[in-house]
Design an enzyme around this catalytic site. Sequence first.
Site, mmCIF file in Angstrom:
data_model
loop_
_atom_site.group_PDB
_atom_site.id
_atom_site.type_symbol
_atom_site.label_atom_id
_atom_site.label_comp_id
_atom_site.label_asym_id
_atom_site.label_seq_id
_atom_site.Cartn_x
_atom_site.Cartn_y
_atom_site.Cartn_z
ATOM 1 N N HIS A 131 0.833 -1.203 0.000
ATOM 2 C CA HIS A 131 0.000 0.000 0.000
ATOM 3 C C HIS A 131 0.867 1.252 0.000
ATOM 4 C CE1 HIS A 131 -3.464 -2.293 1.876
ATOM 5 N NE2 HIS A 131 -2.462 -2.982 2.356
ATOM 6 N N TYR A 132 0.264 2.385 -0.372
ATOM 7 C CA TYR A 132 0.841 3.681 0.014
ATOM 8 C C TYR A 132 -0.118 4.346 0.987
ATOM 9 C CZ TYR A 132 -1.857 5.998 -3.848
ATOM 10 O OH TYR A 132 -2.815 6.458 -4.695
ATOM 11 N N THR A 133 0.433 5.244 1.810
ATOM 12 C CA THR A 133 -0.372 5.817 2.892
ATOM 13 C C THR A 133 -1.122 7.087 2.477
ATOM 14 O OG1 THR A 133 1.496 7.131 3.675
ATOM 15 C CG2 THR A 133 1.222 4.943 4.660
ATOM 16 N N GLU A 171 2.761 -0.902 4.452
ATOM 17 C CA GLU A 171 2.429 0.463 4.012
ATOM 18 C C GLU A 171 3.708 1.241 3.751
ATOM 19 O OE1 GLU A 171 -0.477 2.200 3.570
ATOM 20 O OE2 GLU A 171 -2.038 1.009 4.567
ATOM 21 N N HIS A 177 -2.692 -3.267 -3.246
ATOM 22 C CA HIS A 177 -4.071 -3.099 -2.776
ATOM 23 C C HIS A 177 -5.021 -3.001 -3.974
ATOM 24 C CE1 HIS A 177 -6.653 -1.098 0.610
ATOM 25 N NE2 HIS A 177 -7.089 -2.289 0.262
ATOM 26 N N ASP A 180 -3.814 2.222 -4.875
ATOM 27 C CA ASP A 180 -2.464 2.095 -4.305
ATOM 28 C C ASP A 180 -1.932 0.676 -4.470
ATOM 29 O OD1 ASP A 180 -4.464 1.389 -2.241
ATOM 30 O OD2 ASP A 180 -2.779 1.195 -0.871
#
Length: 278
Positions: free
Chosen positions: A66-68, A130, A173, A183
């Site tokens: 994921h990215y946040t 993440e 994700h 993401d």
Amino acid sequence: MAPMHNAMKLPRLFRPKLRRLAGLLPTVSLVLLLAACSSYSPDQLKIDRSIQAKSQDSRVEFIVLHYTSTGNHASLKILSEQNVSSHYLITDDARPHVYQLVDESRRAWHAGVSQWYGRTDMNAGSIGIELVNQGGSKQNWAPYSPTQIRTLIALLHDVIKRHQIKPYNIVGHSDIAPQRKVDPGPLFPWKKLADAGIGRWYKQTKVDEFLLEFQRTGLPDILAVQTELERLGYAVPKNGLLDKATRNVIAAFQMHYRPARYDGVPDAQTAAILKALR
Ligand SMILES: [Zn+2]
């Protein structure tokens, strides 16, 4: 069996009485058992772990990246204090800091409504990682620093080895929730991971072969594309229509394997990569 055997040697007179006693045996055993239990204390519980079964494997089958969409401080606060979490968080500092926020044996809440190869409870069987990255939209995306990716690769090697994760189960994700999520985004360097031996990738020679084949035979129809996407793990409609849901899945696939264009249009290159992936 022993008392009945002895009964055979007793005079006939005593036998009915013994039969009655035999009938009472279960009750007697229960009383004895209860007597034993009353002296048992849970404090005395001893578990012998000296023998480990040969037949076992990890409960962790997937890694979800994921990215946040926010900075280091906010990411850490959200992932540790709100009703969302991940096992690992990698900051975007010049020297990235790797937090472990949830033990790998426990469930982190990062996947949400999602599906991969028909599995829907993705939080239960996955490790969530993440990356601090601002994300983006349309053509405006925040790049990942090489150091952050190198840190991720080191972490992935470790997690993959310990849990024996299959290459096709290392996903973004967006792969498992293509209708809701984008993401880790089109700038996430899946190819760089593949070059480091991580995740599923294709042979370019195979793609070139299929491109030539499509020039002769024409492109596969939408149902064929949907069938290939399903074969590769994606949850996708099987209606033969290039509807919004199907385009979202194709776009997720493109972001992962052909990020130069992720418009959800099943062009020749997309179809060739789909077919080349095994
Ligand atoms: Zn996510």
